[in-house]
Scaffold this motif. Structure first.
Motif, PDB file in Angstrom:
ATOM      1  N   GLN A   1      31.505  26.215  61.926  1.00  0.00           N
ATOM      2  CA  GLN A   1      30.550  26.608  60.889  1.00  0.00           C
ATOM      3  C   GLN A   1      30.754  28.050  60.452  1.00  0.00           C
ATOM      4  OE1 GLN A   1      26.540  25.828  62.211  1.00  0.00           O
ATOM      5  NE2 GLN A   1      26.965  23.663  62.584  1.00  0.00           N
ATOM      6  N   VAL A   2      30.933  28.940  61.413  1.00  0.00           N
ATOM      7  CA  VAL A   2      31.132  30.355  61.077  1.00  0.00           C
ATOM      8  C   VAL A   2      32.439  30.536  60.313  1.00  0.00           C
ATOM      9  CG1 VAL A   2      31.573  32.654  62.048  1.00  0.00           C
ATOM     10  CG2 VAL A   2      29.693  31.247  62.943  1.00  0.00           C
ATOM     11  N   ARG A   3      33.499  29.900  60.780  1.00  0.00           N
ATOM     12  CA  ARG A   3      34.777  30.007  60.068  1.00  0.00           C
ATOM     13  C   ARG A   3      34.660  29.458  58.644  1.00  0.00           C
ATOM     14  NH1 ARG A   3      39.165  28.170  64.704  1.00  0.00           N
ATOM     15  NH2 ARG A   3      38.989  30.059  65.979  1.00  0.00           N
ATOM     16  N   LYS A   4      33.976  28.330  58.479  1.00  0.00           N
ATOM     17  CA  LYS A   4      33.809  27.752  57.149  1.00  0.00           C
ATOM     18  C   LYS A   4      33.035  28.702  56.236  1.00  0.00           C
ATOM     19  CE  LYS A   4      32.063  23.711  54.714  1.00  0.00           C
ATOM     20  NZ  LYS A   4      31.353  22.436  54.825  1.00  0.00           N
ATOM     21  N   ALA A   5      32.034  29.397  56.792  1.00  0.00           N
ATOM     22  CA  ALA A   5      31.230  30.328  56.006  1.00  0.00           C
ATOM     23  C   ALA A   5      32.029  31.545  55.552  1.00  0.00           C
ATOM     24  CB  ALA A   5      30.013  30.778  56.810  1.00  0.00           C
ATOM     25  N   LEU A   6      32.997  31.970  56.360  1.00  0.00           N
ATOM     26  CA  LEU A   6      33.680  33.233  56.077  1.00  0.00           C
ATOM     27  C   LEU A   6      35.075  33.101  55.475  1.00  0.00           C
ATOM     28  CD1 LEU A   6      32.656  35.367  59.196  1.00  0.00           C
ATOM     29  CD2 LEU A   6      31.588  35.282  56.927  1.00  0.00           C
ATOM     30  N   ILE A   7      35.894  32.200  55.984  1.00  0.00           N
ATOM     31  CA  ILE A   7      37.283  32.123  55.528  1.00  0.00           C
ATOM     32  C   ILE A   7      37.324  31.728  54.054  1.00  0.00           C
ATOM     33  CG2 ILE A   7      39.503  30.936  55.796  1.00  0.00           C
ATOM     34  CD1 ILE A   7      38.803  30.626  58.793  1.00  0.00           C
ATOM     35  N   GLY A   8      37.960  32.564  53.265  1.00  0.00           N
ATOM     36  CA  GLY A   8      38.093  32.308  51.833  1.00  0.00           C
ATOM     37  C   GLY A   8      36.958  32.852  50.985  1.00  0.00           C
ATOM     38  N   TRP A   9      35.882  33.313  51.611  1.00  0.00           N
ATOM     39  CA  TRP A   9      34.745  33.882  50.886  1.00  0.00           C
ATOM     40  C   TRP A   9      35.056  35.337  50.529  1.00  0.00           C
ATOM     41  CZ3 TRP A   9      31.137  37.571  53.076  1.00  0.00           C
ATOM     42  CH2 TRP A   9      30.063  37.874  52.221  1.00  0.00           C
ATOM     43  N   THR A  10      34.733  35.744  49.313  1.00  0.00           N
ATOM     44  CA  THR A  10      34.962  37.119  48.878  1.00  0.00           C
ATOM     45  C   THR A  10      33.638  37.868  48.890  1.00  0.00           C
ATOM     46  OG1 THR A  10      36.801  36.411  47.486  1.00  0.00           O
ATOM     47  CG2 THR A  10      35.869  38.582  47.034  1.00  0.00           C
ATOM     48  N   PRO A  11      33.496  38.851  49.775  1.00  0.00           N
ATOM     49  CA  PRO A  11      32.249  39.622  49.834  1.00  0.00           C
ATOM     50  C   PRO A  11      32.042  40.443  48.568  1.00  0.00           C
ATOM     51  CG  PRO A  11      33.627  40.018  51.773  1.00  0.00           C
ATOM     52  CD  PRO A  11      34.449  39.261  50.792  1.00  0.00           C
ATOM     53  N   PRO A  12      30.781  40.724  48.223  1.00  0.00           N
ATOM     54  CA  PRO A  12      30.490  41.531  47.045  1.00  0.00           C
ATOM     55  C   PRO A  12      30.670  43.019  47.327  1.00  0.00           C
ATOM     56  CG  PRO A  12      28.445  40.848  48.085  1.00  0.00           C
ATOM     57  CD  PRO A  12      29.563  40.201  48.847  1.00  0.00           C
ATOM     58  N   ALA A  13      31.925  43.435  47.478  1.00  0.00           N
ATOM     59  CA  ALA A  13      32.271  44.845  47.714  1.00  0.00           C
ATOM     60  C   ALA A  13      33.413  45.209  46.775  1.00  0.00           C
ATOM     61  CB  ALA A  13      32.687  45.049  49.167  1.00  0.00           C
ATOM     62  N   LEU A  14      33.494  46.464  46.399  1.00  0.00           N
ATOM     63  CA  LEU A  14      34.500  46.919  45.447  1.00  0.00           C
ATOM     64  C   LEU A  14      35.914  46.558  45.902  1.00  0.00           C
ATOM     65  CD1 LEU A  14      35.109  48.472  42.839  1.00  0.00           C
ATOM     66  CD2 LEU A  14      35.287  50.536  44.234  1.00  0.00           C
ATOM     67  N   GLY A  15      36.607  45.781  45.111  1.00  0.00           N
ATOM     68  CA  GLY A  15      37.992  45.418  45.390  1.00  0.00           C
ATOM     69  C   GLY A  15      38.180  44.471  46.551  1.00  0.00           C
ATOM     70  N   ALA A  16      37.106  43.857  47.025  1.00  0.00           N
ATOM     71  CA  ALA A  16      37.214  42.994  48.205  1.00  0.00           C
ATOM     72  C   ALA A  16      38.097  41.786  47.927  1.00  0.00           C
ATOM     73  CB  ALA A  16      35.839  42.530  48.654  1.00  0.00           C
TER      74      ALA A  16
ATOM     75  N   SER B   1      39.880  36.598  55.641  1.00  0.00           N
ATOM     76  CA  SER B   1      40.875  35.777  56.330  1.00  0.00           C
ATOM     77  C   SER B   1      40.627  35.825  57.839  1.00  0.00           C
ATOM     78  CB  SER B   1      42.299  36.227  55.996  1.00  0.00           C
ATOM     79  OG  SER B   1      42.515  37.540  56.434  1.00  0.00           O
ATOM     80  N   TRP B   2      41.089  34.806  58.509  1.00  0.00           N
ATOM     81  CA  TRP B   2      40.925  34.691  59.963  1.00  0.00           C
ATOM     82  C   TRP B   2      42.134  35.286  60.646  1.00  0.00           C
ATOM     83  CZ3 TRP B   2      43.602  31.474  63.562  1.00  0.00           C
ATOM     84  CH2 TRP B   2      43.010  31.367  64.817  1.00  0.00           C
ATOM     85  N   ALA B   3      41.911  36.073  61.698  1.00  0.00           N
ATOM     86  CA  ALA B   3      43.008  36.714  62.419  1.00  0.00           C
ATOM     87  C   ALA B   3      43.226  36.152  63.815  1.00  0.00           C
ATOM     88  CB  ALA B   3      42.775  38.227  62.503  1.00  0.00           C
ATOM     89  N   GLY B   4      42.201  35.536  64.407  1.00  0.00           N
ATOM     90  CA  GLY B   4      42.365  34.976  65.744  1.00  0.00           C
ATOM     91  C   GLY B   4      41.038  34.834  66.456  1.00  0.00           C
ATOM     92  N   GLY B   5      41.057  34.173  67.596  1.00  0.00           N
ATOM     93  CA  GLY B   5      39.843  33.979  68.371  1.00  0.00           C
ATOM     94  C   GLY B   5      40.150  33.623  69.806  1.00  0.00           C
ATOM     95  N   ALA B   6      39.164  33.838  70.692  1.00  0.00           N
ATOM     96  CA  ALA B   6      39.356  33.546  72.104  1.00  0.00           C
ATOM     97  C   ALA B   6      38.018  33.517  72.828  1.00  0.00           C
ATOM     98  CB  ALA B   6      40.245  34.608  72.755  1.00  0.00           C
ATOM     99  N   VAL B   7      37.965  32.775  73.940  1.00  0.00           N
ATOM    100  CA  VAL B   7      36.824  32.832  74.835  1.00  0.00           C
ATOM    101  C   VAL B   7      36.826  34.227  75.457  1.00  0.00           C
ATOM    102  CG1 VAL B   7      35.828  31.945  76.976  1.00  0.00           C
ATOM    103  CG2 VAL B   7      36.791  30.364  75.298  1.00  0.00           C
TER     104      VAL B   7
ATOM    105  N   PHE C   1      38.113  38.536  61.970  1.00  0.00           N
ATOM    106  CA  PHE C   1      38.369  38.292  60.552  1.00  0.00           C
ATOM    107  C   PHE C   1      38.789  39.603  59.903  1.00  0.00           C
ATOM    108  CE2 PHE C   1      35.238  35.272  62.040  1.00  0.00           C
ATOM    109  CZ  PHE C   1      35.700  34.067  61.536  1.00  0.00           C
ATOM    110  N   SER C   2      39.479  39.507  58.776  1.00  0.00           N
ATOM    111  CA  SER C   2      39.834  40.722  58.049  1.00  0.00           C
ATOM    112  C   SER C   2      39.543  40.560  56.572  1.00  0.00           C
ATOM    113  CB  SER C   2      41.300  41.093  58.271  1.00  0.00           C
ATOM    114  OG  SER C   2      42.151  40.127  57.728  1.00  0.00           O
ATOM    115  N   VAL C   3      39.289  41.691  55.930  1.00  0.00           N
ATOM    116  CA  VAL C   3      39.034  41.743  54.500  1.00  0.00           C
ATOM    117  C   VAL C   3      39.523  43.100  53.990  1.00  0.00           C
ATOM    118  CG1 VAL C   3      36.657  42.583  54.781  1.00  0.00           C
ATOM    119  CG2 VAL C   3      37.312  41.390  52.686  1.00  0.00           C
TER     120      VAL C   3
END
Length: 144
Positions: free
Chosen positions: A97-112, A116-122, A136-138
């Protein structure tokens, strides 16, 4: 126009709006306030600004691209003890759910750019709670 770091609260708001299964969504202060694994309200997520690095700007440009990395830590119930058993179905769904909410979404910030997803771990777990961290990175612009 600003030289300020990326506002990770934008991702926090996005997760709150898109992930209704989470009881709590907080930031770094809320995450730091928890003293041990049993102290996490589950399921919950915490958005934590990690760092920024310089992007490549066109020569002579008055703007400077900055690549921000933001961590999202999810706390979920863990009913399985032992290595490998900590990835419960609930946790898998919350991560999705969190990945779906964030990956590909463009935040409302100048030039954003799109997140993208960079990795994950327990990160940690005990008999009742598991922590999972995604990074994640932006890219955004620093401007005069």
């Amino acid at each position: 126009m600003s030289y300020a770091p990326f506002d990770s609260a934008l991702l926090e708001a996005r997760i709150k709006a898109q992930c209704p299964d989470l009881r709590e969504v907080g930031g770094a202060a809320e995450y730091a306030a928890v003293q041990d694994l049993r102290g996490f309200a589950t399921p919950s997520a915490f958005v934590i600004f990690a760092d920024e690095a310089a992007g490549v700007a066109p020569e002579g440009s008055p703007v400077a691209p900055a690549i921000a990395r933001i961590g999202v830590v999810i706390a979920a119930q863990n009913f399985r003890a032992g290595a490998g058993g900590q990835m419960t179905q609930e946790l898998r769904q919350l991560i999705g759910q969190v990945r779906k909410a964030l990956i590909g979404w463009t935040p409302p910030a100048l030039g954003a750019t799109a997140v993208s997803w960079a990795g994950g771990a327990v990160m940690d777990y005990d008999k009742s709670t598991v922590l999972y961290g995604d990074t994640f990175s932006v890219t955004h612009f620093l401007t005069p």
